[in-house]
Design a protein around this motif. Sequence first.
Motif, PDB file in Angstrom:
ATOM      1  N   ILE A 151       2.445   1.027   0.804  1.00 24.00           N
ATOM      2  CA  ILE A 151       2.377   1.852   2.019  1.00 24.00           C
ATOM      3  C   ILE A 151       0.956   2.343   2.251  1.00 24.00           C
ATOM      4  CG2 ILE A 151       3.116   4.034   3.016  1.00 24.00           C
ATOM      5  CD1 ILE A 151       5.861   3.486   1.729  1.00 24.00           C
ATOM      6  N   ILE A 152       0.289   2.768   1.192  1.00 23.94           N
ATOM      7  CA  ILE A 152      -1.087   3.251   1.346  1.00 23.94           C
ATOM      8  C   ILE A 152      -2.003   2.123   1.794  1.00 23.94           C
ATOM      9  CG2 ILE A 152      -3.061   4.255   0.141  1.00 23.94           C
ATOM     10  CD1 ILE A 152      -1.064   5.817  -1.558  1.00 23.94           C
ATOM     11  N   GLY A 153      -1.797   0.926   1.269  1.00 22.26           N
ATOM     12  CA  GLY A 153      -2.585  -0.223   1.704  1.00 22.26           C
ATOM     13  C   GLY A 153      -2.377  -0.533   3.178  1.00 22.26           C
ATOM     14  N   GLN A 154      -1.142  -0.430   3.632  1.00 26.11           N
ATOM     15  CA  GLN A 154      -0.859  -0.658   5.055  1.00 26.11           C
ATOM     16  C   GLN A 154      -1.537   0.408   5.914  1.00 26.11           C
ATOM     17  OE1 GLN A 154       3.407  -0.666   5.042  1.00 26.11           O
ATOM     18  NE2 GLN A 154       3.553  -2.837   4.495  1.00 26.11           N
ATOM     19  N   ARG A 155      -1.502   1.653   5.436  1.00 25.55           N
ATOM     20  CA  ARG A 155      -2.151   2.729   6.199  1.00 25.55           C
ATOM     21  C   ARG A 155      -3.663   2.516   6.258  1.00 25.55           C
ATOM     22  NH1 ARG A 155       0.872   8.391   4.557  1.00 25.55           N
ATOM     23  NH2 ARG A 155       2.932   7.744   5.243  1.00 25.55           N
ATOM     24  N   TRP A 156      -4.238   2.035   5.165  1.00 23.03           N
ATOM     25  CA  TRP A 156      -5.680   1.784   5.144  1.00 23.03           C
ATOM     26  C   TRP A 156      -6.052   0.704   6.161  1.00 23.03           C
ATOM     27  CZ3 TRP A 156     -10.140   3.757   3.792  1.00 23.03           C
ATOM     28  CH2 TRP A 156     -11.258   2.939   3.664  1.00 23.03           C
ATOM     29  N   LYS A 157      -5.255  -0.353   6.187  1.00 22.33           N
ATOM     30  CA  LYS A 157      -5.530  -1.438   7.129  1.00 22.33           C
ATOM     31  C   LYS A 157      -5.334  -1.002   8.578  1.00 22.33           C
ATOM     32  CE  LYS A 157      -4.358  -5.204   4.010  1.00 22.33           C
ATOM     33  NZ  LYS A 157      -3.420  -6.297   3.733  1.00 22.33           N
ATOM     34  N   SER A 158      -4.438  -0.045   8.805  1.00 22.67           N
ATOM     35  CA  SER A 158      -4.172   0.398  10.174  1.00 22.67           C
ATOM     36  C   SER A 158      -5.225   1.389  10.681  1.00 22.67           C
ATOM     37  CB  SER A 158      -2.782   1.028  10.275  1.00 22.67           C
ATOM     38  OG  SER A 158      -2.749   2.255   9.574  1.00 22.67           O
ATOM     39  N   LEU A 159      -6.057   1.928   9.771  1.00 23.88           N
ATOM     40  CA  LEU A 159      -7.117   2.838  10.211  1.00 23.88           C
ATOM     41  C   LEU A 159      -8.176   2.066  10.997  1.00 23.88           C
ATOM     42  CD1 LEU A 159      -7.884   5.071   7.076  1.00 23.88           C
ATOM     43  CD2 LEU A 159      -6.628   5.729   9.112  1.00 23.88           C
ATOM     44  N   SER A 160      -8.716   2.723  12.010  1.00 25.12           N
ATOM     45  CA  SER A 160      -9.816   2.091  12.744  1.00 25.12           C
ATOM     46  C   SER A 160     -11.092   2.201  11.913  1.00 25.12           C
ATOM     47  CB  SER A 160     -10.005   2.777  14.094  1.00 25.12           C
ATOM     48  OG  SER A 160     -10.498   4.086  13.889  1.00 25.12           O
ATOM     49  N   ASN A 161     -12.101   1.431  12.300  1.00 29.83           N
ATOM     50  CA  ASN A 161     -13.375   1.483  11.568  1.00 29.83           C
ATOM     51  C   ASN A 161     -13.989   2.873  11.627  1.00 29.83           C
ATOM     52  OD1 ASN A 161     -13.154  -1.159  10.837  1.00 29.83           O
ATOM     53  ND2 ASN A 161     -14.435  -1.940  12.486  1.00 29.83           N
TER      54      ASN A 161
END
Length: 123
Positions: free
Chosen positions: A63-73
Amino acid sequence: MAPYNPPVNRPPPVKRRFHRQPNPEKMAYVKKPPNAFMIFLKEQRPRVVAELGNSDCAAVNKIIGQRWKSLSNNEQIKYYDEAEKEMQLHNYLFPEWTAADNYGRKRKRIRRKGPAETGEPDS
């Protein structure tokens, strides 16, 4: 033959324990400075564990990995800046340190096979 001498009443010998002096060369283990994702992970883990209600490491990390990928630059820049500060502090505290210094310092864990991994059915 020598005459028999009864033992003298002495207190039992005290066992001395051998205490090694820690070798500073062997004891010094300096961790690598955290990268941006690790800083994000450290910040998010308690929240995700509270949301899920369990601390299953694989599920939390997914879940944390998915949240990281969903963050904008732009949102990730905050964590990259923090990682840069951590790296500068690390370089200031340990100027001679390289990642190769830690190579082989940690002991490898011995993994033991549990009942599920042996292939035997549970009876």
